[in-house]
Design a protein around this motif. Structure first.
Motif, short mmCIF file in Angstrom:
data_model
loop_
_atom_site.label_atom_id
_atom_site.label_comp_id
_atom_site.label_asym_id
_atom_site.label_seq_id
_atom_site.Cartn_x
_atom_site.Cartn_y
_atom_site.Cartn_z
N GLU A 268 -4.31 9.58 -1.99
CA GLU A 268 -5.40 8.66 -1.63
C GLU A 268 -5.59 8.61 -0.12
OE1 GLU A 268 -7.23 5.07 -0.09
OE2 GLU A 268 -5.09 5.50 0.05
N GLU A 269 -4.47 8.60 0.58
CA GLU A 269 -4.54 8.46 2.03
C GLU A 269 -5.06 9.75 2.67
OE1 GLU A 269 -4.09 5.67 3.29
OE2 GLU A 269 -2.61 4.53 2.14
N TRP B 123 -1.14 -3.85 7.53
CA TRP B 123 -1.68 -2.64 6.89
C TRP B 123 -1.31 -1.39 7.69
CZ3 TRP B 123 -6.63 -0.06 8.35
CH2 TRP B 123 -6.99 0.94 7.45
N HIS B 124 -0.75 -0.41 7.00
CA HIS B 124 -0.41 0.88 7.62
C HIS B 124 0.55 0.70 8.80
CE1 HIS B 124 -3.99 3.39 5.86
NE2 HIS B 124 -3.14 2.96 4.96
N ASP C 276 0.85 -1.19 0.00
CA ASP C 276 0.00 0.00 0.00
C ASP C 276 0.88 1.23 0.00
OD1 ASP C 276 -1.98 1.86 0.41
OD2 ASP C 276 -2.32 1.37 2.52
ZN LIG Z 1 -3.44 2.92 2.81
#
Ligand SMILES: [Zn+2]
Length: 309
Positions: free
Chosen positions: A167-168, A280-281, A134
């Motif tokens: 996007e974030e 994630w993240h 991501d």
């Molecule tokens: Zn993200």
């Protein structure tokens, strides 16, 4: 939209039937464009990600975001795709930021437009974050598709490779936080009167996990969702694709909001054990969690979808 489409096809069938009645043979339907399935190389996609991650982090509004955008425009051109960086200002919490989208354009032989897209920015505020999955994974597959399609694409629609900045979100998703690049491109298409040209918007996000489990958000175009599942079945990978339990807010949403057919290929189960999303993240989102096989599966699914668009 759909009843109209049925009507159009119905009229076309009637015209063909009438033509046949007058002695003229009906024209065969155009053959679907050939796509270079065998050329799609997951190892190359992985190598693209490895190179791209040298620019990390890539938070929107930072010098690295602009470096990343320039890198992507250069990578598209190196693959033979005309590309431009588009800079635009947009409101963010507490002010405004300059964002950088990158658009590569591959001409088609007829009408229409298919947009293949991914975001390239990183989530801010995570020490040591490189964002391999991501957002590196979508970037890598798009660049690999650009490499193999640039010299071979014979289909009717023009293909755009769109790389989105911003996007974030910084705090919470809203009209002025997150999805900046995709919202900007959707607005551009509306302003240009091109919404009816768009056959499909196919978004790739977090699709490199070794344990590929694509969780298709149900907020997507029904025909495109069906095409994804059909293509996955043809790949022998249908078991790796399913529907997410609920809607997902991602870069496909501004296109859906604008009335465009869009679908999001995202694997939102990215973690240390099946069912978990704990990479994630976090700084654990690193290249070693990805596999060439997963990237290749996604690339080939997209290629198969192109034959139907
Ligand atoms: Zn993200």
């Amino acid at each position: 939209m759909k009843p109209d489409a049925v009507l159009v096809y119905g009229c076309a069938a009637l015209i063909l039937a009438l033509a046949a009645g007058c002695g003229a043979p009906p024209a065969p339907p155009p053959a679907p464009p050939a796509v270079p399935l065998a050329a799609c190389d997951g190892a190359r996609a992985l190598a693209e990600i490895r190179s791209f991650l040298a620019i990390s982090p890539r938070d929107a509004g930072t010098p690295n975001a602009q470096r990343a955008a320039d890198y992507l425009a250069g990578a598209l051109r190196a693959h033979g795709v005309a590309a431009e960086r588009q800079d635009f200002a947009d409101a963010v919490p507490g002010g405004a930021t300059i964002f950088h989208n990158v658009i590569g354009r591959l001409p088609g032989r007829g009408a229409g437009l298919v947009i293949l897209c991914a975001h390239f920015d990183t989530k801010s505020g995570i020490p040591g974050f490189v964002g391999a999955n991501d957002s590196g994974s979508g970037v890598g597959v798009l660049l690999e598709l650009a490499r193999i399609l640039a010299p071979t694409w014979q289909g009717a629609p023009e293909i755009w490779f769109a790389f989105f900045d911003g996007e974030e979100c910084r705090t919470d998703y809203g009209p002025h936080d997150g999805l900046h690049g995709s919202r900007h491109l959707a607005q551009q298409l509306v302003a240009a009167g091109r919404t009816n040209d768009v056959h499909a918007v196919i978004l790739l996000d977090m699709i490199g996990d070794r344990d590929l489990t694509v969780t298709l958000p149900p907020n997507g175009d029904a025909r495109l969702l069906a095409l994804v599942l059909d293509a996955a079945a043809q790949e022998g990978a249908r078991a790796k694709f399913g529907l997410a339990p609920g809607p997902v807010l991602d870069d496909h949403q501004p296109f859906l909001d604008a009335g465009l057919p869009a679908v999001d290929l995202i694997d939102f189960i990215y973690g240390s054990a099946p069912g978990l999303n704990d990479y994630w993240h976090t700084e654990a989102d690193t290249l070693d969690k990805l596999s060439a096989e997963s990237l290749q599966t996604i690339g080939r699914v997209v290629l198969r979808m192109l034959t139907e668009l």
